[in-house]
Write a protein that holds these residues in place. Structure first.
Motif, PDB file in Angstrom:
ATOM      1  N   GLU A 269       0.835  -1.202   0.000  1.00  0.00           N
ATOM      2  CA  GLU A 269       0.000   0.000   0.000  1.00  0.00           C
ATOM      3  C   GLU A 269       0.871   1.253   0.000  1.00  0.00           C
ATOM      4  N   ASN A 270       1.540   1.501  -1.100  1.00  0.00           N
ATOM      5  CA  ASN A 270       2.363   2.717  -1.203  1.00  0.00           C
ATOM      6  C   ASN A 270       1.467   3.909  -1.497  1.00  0.00           C
ATOM      7  N   ARG A 271       1.636   4.958  -0.730  1.00  0.00           N
ATOM      8  CA  ARG A 271       0.849   6.169  -0.962  1.00  0.00           C
ATOM      9  C   ARG A 271       1.784   7.263  -1.485  1.00  0.00           C
ATOM     10  N   TYR A 272       1.971   8.337  -0.724  1.00  0.00           N
ATOM     11  CA  TYR A 272       2.765   9.468  -1.205  1.00  0.00           C
ATOM     12  C   TYR A 272       4.218   9.088  -1.434  1.00  0.00           C
ATOM     13  N   GLU A 273       4.707   8.062  -0.724  1.00  0.00           N
ATOM     14  CA  GLU A 273       6.130   7.760  -0.822  1.00  0.00           C
ATOM     15  C   GLU A 273       6.469   6.885  -2.014  1.00  0.00           C
ATOM     16  N   ASN A 274       5.483   6.501  -2.821  1.00  0.00           N
ATOM     17  CA  ASN A 274       5.718   5.594  -3.935  1.00  0.00           C
ATOM     18  C   ASN A 274       6.815   6.119  -4.864  1.00  0.00           C
ATOM     19  N   HIS A 275       6.810   7.401  -5.191  1.00  0.00           N
ATOM     20  CA  HIS A 275       7.820   7.956  -6.095  1.00  0.00           C
ATOM     21  C   HIS A 275       9.202   7.942  -5.462  1.00  0.00           C
ATOM     22  N   ILE A 276       9.272   8.029  -4.131  1.00  0.00           N
ATOM     23  CA  ILE A 276      10.566   7.982  -3.447  1.00  0.00           C
ATOM     24  C   ILE A 276      11.144   6.579  -3.552  1.00  0.00           C
ATOM     25  N   ILE A 277      10.300   5.566  -3.315  1.00  0.00           N
ATOM     26  CA  ILE A 277      10.749   4.178  -3.429  1.00  0.00           C
ATOM     27  C   ILE A 277      11.236   3.893  -4.843  1.00  0.00           C
ATOM     28  N   THR A 278      10.471   4.336  -5.835  1.00  0.00           N
ATOM     29  CA  THR A 278      10.846   4.113  -7.230  1.00  0.00           C
ATOM     30  C   THR A 278      12.198   4.742  -7.550  1.00  0.00           C
ATOM     31  N   GLU A 279      12.405   5.958  -7.060  1.00  0.00           N
ATOM     32  CA  GLU A 279      13.657   6.656  -7.345  1.00  0.00           C
ATOM     33  C   GLU A 279      14.828   5.996  -6.626  1.00  0.00           C
ATOM     34  N   LEU A 280      14.624   5.601  -5.366  1.00  0.00           N
ATOM     35  CA  LEU A 280      15.695   4.930  -4.634  1.00  0.00           C
ATOM     36  C   LEU A 280      16.066   3.611  -5.309  1.00  0.00           C
ATOM     37  N   ILE A 281      15.069   2.863  -5.749  1.00  0.00           N
ATOM     38  CA  ILE A 281      15.322   1.593  -6.441  1.00  0.00           C
ATOM     39  C   ILE A 281      16.116   1.833  -7.722  1.00  0.00           C
ATOM     40  N   ASN A 282      15.785   2.889  -8.440  1.00  0.00           N
ATOM     41  CA  ASN A 282      16.502   3.193  -9.685  1.00  0.00           C
ATOM     42  C   ASN A 282      17.986   3.456  -9.419  1.00  0.00           C
ATOM     43  N   TYR A 283      18.294   4.244  -8.375  1.00  0.00           N
ATOM     44  CA  TYR A 283      19.689   4.508  -8.033  1.00  0.00           C
ATOM     45  C   TYR A 283      20.392   3.237  -7.558  1.00  0.00           C
ATOM     46  N   LEU A 284      19.659   2.423  -6.823  1.00  0.00           N
ATOM     47  CA  LEU A 284      20.216   1.166  -6.343  1.00  0.00           C
ATOM     48  C   LEU A 284      20.542   0.239  -7.512  1.00  0.00           C
ATOM     49  N   LYS A 285      19.643   0.165  -8.467  1.00  0.00           N
ATOM     50  CA  LYS A 285      19.855  -0.710  -9.627  1.00  0.00           C
ATOM     51  C   LYS A 285      21.013  -0.212 -10.485  1.00  0.00           C
ATOM     52  N   GLN A 286      21.155   1.100 -10.598  1.00  0.00           N
ATOM     53  CA  GLN A 286      22.286   1.646 -11.354  1.00  0.00           C
ATOM     54  C   GLN A 286      23.617   1.200 -10.750  1.00  0.00           C
ATOM     55  N   GLU A 287      23.693   1.248  -9.417  1.00  0.00           N
ATOM     56  CA  GLU A 287      24.913   0.816  -8.726  1.00  0.00           C
ATOM     57  C   GLU A 287      25.160  -0.675  -8.933  1.00  0.00           C
ATOM     58  N   LEU A 288      24.103  -1.471  -8.874  1.00  0.00           N
ATOM     59  CA  LEU A 288      24.235  -2.919  -9.030  1.00  0.00           C
ATOM     60  C   LEU A 288      24.652  -3.297 -10.446  1.00  0.00           C
ATOM     61  N   ILE A 289      24.137  -2.587 -11.433  1.00  0.00           N
ATOM     62  CA  ILE A 289      24.500  -2.867 -12.825  1.00  0.00           C
ATOM     63  C   ILE A 289      25.997  -2.647 -13.044  1.00  0.00           C
ATOM     64  N   GLU A 290      26.539  -1.592 -12.438  1.00  0.00           N
ATOM     65  CA  GLU A 290      27.980  -1.336 -12.547  1.00  0.00           C
ATOM     66  C   GLU A 290      28.784  -2.447 -11.873  1.00  0.00           C
ATOM     67  N   LEU A 291      28.305  -2.903 -10.720  1.00  0.00           N
ATOM     68  CA  LEU A 291      29.004  -3.985 -10.014  1.00  0.00           C
ATOM     69  C   LEU A 291      28.919  -5.288 -10.807  1.00  0.00           C
ATOM     70  N   GLU A 292      27.802  -5.506 -11.487  1.00  0.00           N
ATOM     71  CA  GLU A 292      27.663  -6.710 -12.311  1.00  0.00           C
ATOM     72  C   GLU A 292      28.644  -6.666 -13.481  1.00  0.00           C
ATOM     73  N   LYS A 293      28.823  -5.485 -14.070  1.00  0.00           N
ATOM     74  CA  LYS A 293      29.782  -5.337 -15.176  1.00  0.00           C
ATOM     75  C   LYS A 293      31.193  -5.702 -14.736  1.00  0.00           C
ATOM     76  N   ASN A 294      31.493  -5.448 -13.458  1.00  0.00           N
ATOM     77  CA  ASN A 294      32.824  -5.745 -12.913  1.00  0.00           C
ATOM     78  C   ASN A 294      32.913  -7.149 -12.321  1.00  0.00           C
ATOM     79  N   GLY A 295      31.852  -7.949 -12.494  1.00  0.00           N
ATOM     80  CA  GLY A 295      31.867  -9.336 -12.050  1.00  0.00           C
ATOM     81  C   GLY A 295      31.727  -9.534 -10.554  1.00  0.00           C
ATOM     82  N   VAL A 296      31.224  -8.514  -9.855  1.00  0.00           N
ATOM     83  CA  VAL A 296      31.121  -8.607  -8.392  1.00  0.00           C
ATOM     84  C   VAL A 296      29.877  -9.378  -7.959  1.00  0.00           C
TER      85      VAL A 296
END
Length: 301
Positions: A269-296
């Motif tokens: 039940e995400n209300r007003y914070e839904n956009h915050i969660i989406t944005e945090l997940i996007n930054y988190l995924k960006q970091e993970l994609i870079e780590l995946e490229k480096n084989g971590v």
């Protein structure tokens, strides 16, 4: 409920008597008794046993239960008292395991806050089990865990998986590629990373194996590794972080260790914070994609 009454209750428990508590609070004993009576009437139960001729206090079962709630009450009261100072900000609470908070999240948080300066970000280090309850109770908005559990109110999503590796001090006598016969459990710096890993350790070293030390805090590892021939099994993200800062060796193995799987949680039940969660997940995924490229690690989203 009056906060001064709660403080009075805490002081009575701390001092072990009404008279000493009254002295510490600079009030009369009758005034203190009145505060405790107010609490008992509001809670509709007795908090202390009252026995003639007995100087020390003894909590009833209800008193003990109430005492266990005091820390939560104090935290809530503090936040309510400071609500004016954060009224223009959106409070957002993130919980993550210590290993994730230490190795992965600092850069993610910096990137997120650079674009979201109106978000008041707070962090917790709850266990995976406690994180589910915190998400359900809405005391935490987003959590990163190692356990996948079914819940009607919590969305659990795969994030990434990573290998577990053996690390040792730079002065260790281990081979670059370690055989399990080289591992002495009495030199094991043990951290129960996740259930499958705990079970694997019991199979390899015996159910009653005694490690050198059991820890929960990642930054203790590199210091303890200075003890010659101590060794530790850690997630690869942790190993790579420590290798940049400390004189440690990361070893290959000729045996398999279960991988660590990581998930993220948020309320369905995400209300007003839904956009915050989406944005945090996007930054988190960006970091993970870079780590995946480096084989971590391996992304699972």
């Amino acid at each position: 409920m009056n906060n001064t009454d709660v403080i009075a209750f805490s002081e009575v428990v701390k001092q072990g008597s009404f008279s000493k508590a009254a002295e510490k609070l600079f009030i009369t004993q009758s005034a203190l008794s009145s505060k405790i009576k107010n609490l008992e009437e509001e809670l509709d139960c007795k908090l202390f046993y009252r026995r003639k001729g007995v100087r020390y206090v003894e909590l009833t079962k209800a008193g003990k239960d109430f005492l266990n709630l005091i820390d939560r009450w104090n935290k809530l009261w503090f936040e309510m008292s400071n609500i004016k100072s954060t009224v223009s900000d959106i409070s957002f609470v993130v919980s993550a395991l210590n290993s994730i908070s230490t190795s992965l999240l600092p850069q993610v948080f910096l990137n997120f806050l650079e674009k979201n300066d109106k978000v008041f970000l707070k962090t917790e280090d709850l266990s995976s089990y406690a994180s589910y309850d915190a998400i359900e109770n809405r005391t935490v908005d987003f959590a990163i865990v190692v356990d996948q559990r079914y819940s009607l109110n919590v969305s659990c999503n795969p994030l990434f998986s990573e290998k577990m590796v053996i690390i040792s001090g730079n002065n260790s006598s281990f081979s670059d590629k370690i055989d399990i016969s080289e591992l002495n459990p009495s030199k094991f710096i043990y951290c129960p990373w996740f259930l499958e890993f705990e079970q694997w350790c019991q199979v390899c070293f015996g159910k009653s194996f005694k490690p050198y030390i059991q820890i929960q805090i990642v930054h203790q590892i590199d210091f303890i590794l200075t003890n010659k021939d101590c060794w530790c099994i850690v997630p690869n993200t942790v190993a790579q972080m420590l290798a940049k800062k400390s004189n440690i060796r990361v070893h290959e193995t000729n045996f398999n260790i279960p991988k660590r799987k990581i998930f993220y949680l948020h309320s369905i039940e995400n209300r007003y914070e839904n956009h915050i969660i989406t944005e945090l997940i996007n930054y988190l995924k960006q970091e993970l994609i870079e780590l995946e490229k480096n084989g971590v690690l391996e992304c699972n989203f």
